[in-house]
Every structure is written in structure tokens, then in C-alpha cells.
Design a protein around this motif. Structure first.
Motif, PDB file in Angstrom:
ATOM      1  N   LEU A   1       0.430  -1.060   0.246  1.00  0.00           N
ATOM      2  CA  LEU A   1      -0.437   0.319   0.008  1.00  0.00           C
ATOM      3  C   LEU A   1       0.934   1.161  -0.078  1.00  0.00           C
ATOM      4  CD1 LEU A   1      -3.049  -0.909   2.364  1.00  0.00           C
ATOM      5  CD2 LEU A   1      -3.193  -1.279   0.049  1.00  0.00           C
ATOM      6  N   GLY A   2       1.710   1.534   0.654  1.00  0.00           N
ATOM      7  CA  GLY A   2       3.074   2.317   0.595  1.00  0.00           C
ATOM      8  C   GLY A   2       3.329   2.835  -0.353  1.00  0.00           C
ATOM      9  N   ALA A   3       3.882   1.532  -1.395  1.00  0.00           N
ATOM     10  CA  ALA A   3       4.544   1.720  -2.165  1.00  0.00           C
ATOM     11  C   ALA A   3       3.752   2.394  -3.661  1.00  0.00           C
ATOM     12  CB  ALA A   3       4.915  -0.178  -2.904  1.00  0.00           C
ATOM     13  N   TRP A   4       1.960   1.869  -3.076  1.00  0.00           N
ATOM     14  CA  TRP A   4       1.169   2.726  -4.787  1.00  0.00           C
ATOM     15  C   TRP A   4       1.204   3.876  -4.328  1.00  0.00           C
ATOM     16  CZ3 TRP A   4      -1.348  -2.199  -4.829  1.00  0.00           C
ATOM     17  CH2 TRP A   4      -1.367  -3.034  -6.211  1.00  0.00           C
ATOM     18  N   ARG A   5       1.109   4.205  -2.519  1.00  0.00           N
ATOM     19  CA  ARG A   5       1.234   5.639  -2.360  1.00  0.00           C
ATOM     20  C   ARG A   5       2.265   6.659  -2.553  1.00  0.00           C
ATOM     21  NH1 ARG A   5      -0.629   7.906   2.591  1.00  0.00           N
ATOM     22  NH2 ARG A   5      -1.637   5.874   3.179  1.00  0.00           N
ATOM     23  N   VAL A   6       3.426   6.190  -2.651  1.00  0.00           N
ATOM     24  CA  VAL A   6       4.600   7.089  -3.139  1.00  0.00           C
ATOM     25  C   VAL A   6       4.873   6.889  -4.904  1.00  0.00           C
ATOM     26  CG1 VAL A   6       5.444   6.448  -1.241  1.00  0.00           C
ATOM     27  CG2 VAL A   6       6.519   4.762  -2.503  1.00  0.00           C
ATOM     28  N   GLY A   7       4.623   6.124  -5.969  1.00  0.00           N
ATOM     29  CA  GLY A   7       4.901   5.676  -6.758  1.00  0.00           C
ATOM     30  C   GLY A   7       5.933   4.204  -7.266  1.00  0.00           C
ATOM     31  N   HIS A   8       6.228   3.649  -6.261  1.00  0.00           N
ATOM     32  CA  HIS A   8       6.716   2.805  -6.502  1.00  0.00           C
ATOM     33  C   HIS A   8       5.889   1.379  -6.836  1.00  0.00           C
ATOM     34  CE1 HIS A   8      10.078   4.006  -3.612  1.00  0.00           C
ATOM     35  NE2 HIS A   8      10.630   4.954  -4.986  1.00  0.00           N
ATOM     36  N   ARG A   9       4.707   1.042  -6.466  1.00  0.00           N
ATOM     37  CA  ARG A   9       3.935  -0.154  -7.183  1.00  0.00           C
ATOM     38  C   ARG A   9       3.117   0.979  -8.405  1.00  0.00           C
ATOM     39  NH1 ARG A   9       1.502  -5.670  -4.760  1.00  0.00           N
ATOM     40  NH2 ARG A   9       0.943  -5.453  -7.088  1.00  0.00           N
ATOM     41  N   GLN A  10       2.509   0.654  -9.723  1.00  0.00           N
ATOM     42  CA  GLN A  10       1.614   0.828 -10.180  1.00  0.00           C
ATOM     43  C   GLN A  10       0.878   0.035 -11.024  1.00  0.00           C
ATOM     44  OE1 GLN A  10       3.855   4.291 -12.662  1.00  0.00           O
ATOM     45  NE2 GLN A  10       5.224   4.690 -11.424  1.00  0.00           N
ATOM     46  N   ALA A  11      -0.624   0.141 -12.011  1.00  0.00           N
ATOM     47  CA  ALA A  11      -0.985  -0.798 -12.282  1.00  0.00           C
ATOM     48  C   ALA A  11      -0.786  -0.052 -13.448  1.00  0.00           C
ATOM     49  CB  ALA A  11      -1.844  -2.060 -11.685  1.00  0.00           C
ATOM     50  N   SER A  12      -1.464  -0.783 -14.844  1.00  0.00           N
ATOM     51  CA  SER A  12      -2.496  -0.174 -15.822  1.00  0.00           C
ATOM     52  C   SER A  12      -3.411   0.353 -15.922  1.00  0.00           C
ATOM     53  CB  SER A  12      -3.445  -1.983 -16.937  1.00  0.00           C
ATOM     54  OG  SER A  12      -1.897  -2.786 -16.867  1.00  0.00           O
TER      55      SER A  12
END
Length: 202
Positions: free
Chosen positions: A136-147
Motif C-alpha cells: 500500500l505504501g508503494a502505491w502511495r509513493v508511486g513505486h508500484r503502479q498498475a494499468s
């Protein structure tokens, strides 16, 4: 697939940099999407980015299909959060969401049993608290993204730090359902558009 299982053990494996999750039994469509995201650097992990850099879609689909068919037992869940307020907030967000902040329930997408939904939505059972919070933190900072549209990125923007802690702790403590296999669906409409589950023309 032995090269993959050196890290992706059936129970997951904790490492200095975090946690390598179990991938066996997750929906094949979800696993394929993650390999694509690593190849296209939507997800950041030096080892995975390097491993899949030159893999074709057909090769990655074969990997995803193989792991999706495996169903080893899950590890035991963690102890429930000690703080009552954390338990209550976590359960609320997972089961009902927060309509006032336009946050859908985790179960609305990940299934009533939280075991995922074939072909593209992963289960949330059997994952440790620090891994859930880390993603969840990775999504928050943009390190994890999806289509695009990236529904998880949208949801995480609406969560505060206490929400992330509560959801991660409550999910990690869930007893395993009798049937840990992903459901087939989605059985109902998702609460928002999500690029990772949409097909051309949908």
C-alpha cells in the motif's frame, strides 16, 4: 519454475529488504499482469525487473498458468491487533469500506473470502502485515503502479497512515477460509474501473 521457487516459497520468505510473497495459487491473470508490470517498470524490484526484461508474453503466461494451478497449504495467520480501535477500523475498511471518503471495501473486489477472484484479482489471505502495508505504501509513493485506470492507486490516496496500519494488521490476522482457492468472477460489478481487470472492448 524451480528458479522462481528459490525465492517465492509456499509460505513466502522474509528477507532484509522486506518480503518475497507466495505466488502459488494466485489467479494466473493477476500473475501475468505483475510480470508485465515488472517488465515495463510499473513495479520496481531490481531482481524482478532484470529477470523479466526479455521475456515474451507467451513465456510469462506459461509461468503464470503454472503457478496459478498450484495450491499448497497457507501459513497460519498472525495474532489479531491488540488495540481494539485498530481491529475495528481494519474490519470496517475490509468488510464495508468508508462511504464518506469513497473508499470501497476490500471484499468488494478481492472476494467475500478474500481469496481473490479469477482471473485477475489476487487474494489477501496468508500475507504478513508488513508486506501488505509495504505494498500500500508503494502505491502511495508511486513505486508500484498498475494499468490505467489504476484503481488501487486511487484507493490508497484516500487512506491515511492509520487506515493502512489497520487494514494490514486485520488482514494478516484473518483465519484461513475452508476454501482458499480464488473465486471465479467477478461475481458482481466492481466499485470502480480498474485497468488490470479490463479486457479490450470492455
Amino acid at each position: 519454475m524451480r528458479a522462481c521457487t528459490a525465492c517465492h516459497k509456499s509460505t513466502g520468505i522474509r528477507i532484509d529488504e522486506g518480503y518475497v510473497p507466495r505466488i502459488e495459487g494466485k489467479p494466473a491473470g493477476y500473475l501475468f499482469n505483475q510480470l508485465v508490470h515488472f517488465r515495463e517498470h510499473r513495479r520496481t524490484n531490481a531482481t524482478m525487473n532484470h529477470l523479466v526484461e526479455w521475456m515474451s508474453d507467451d513465456y510469462m503466461a506459461a509461468i503464470a498458468d503454472w503457478f496459478g494451478d498450484q495450491q499448497p497449504p497457507y501459513p497460519d495467520p498472525a495474532a489479531p491487533p491488540e488495540r481494539e480501535v485498530l481491529r475495528e477500523r481494519g474490519e470496517q475498511l475490509v468488510r464495508a469500506g468508508d462511504p464518506e471518503r469513497d473508499i470501497p471495501a476490500c471484499q468488494a473486489c478481492h472476494g467475500e473470502r478474500l481469496a481473490g477472484v479469477r482471473p485477475d484479482i489476487p487474494g489477501l489471505i496468508g500475507l504478513p502485515e508488513h508486506y501488505i502495508a509495504g505494498q500500500l505504501g508503494a502505491w502511495r509513493v508511486g513505486h508500484r503502479q498498475a494499468s490505467e485506470p489504476d484503481c488501487m492507486a486511487t484507493i490508497v490516496e484516500r487512506l491515511d497512515e492509520r487506515d493502512v496500519e489497520a487494514v494490514a494488521a486485520w488482514l494478516a490476522s484473518r483465519p484461513l477460509p475452508a476454501d482458499t482457492r480464488p473465486a471465479t468472477g467477478p461475481a458482481r460489478d466492481l466499485p470502480m474501473r480498474c485497468g488490470s481487470v479490463e479486457r479490450p472492448g470492455s
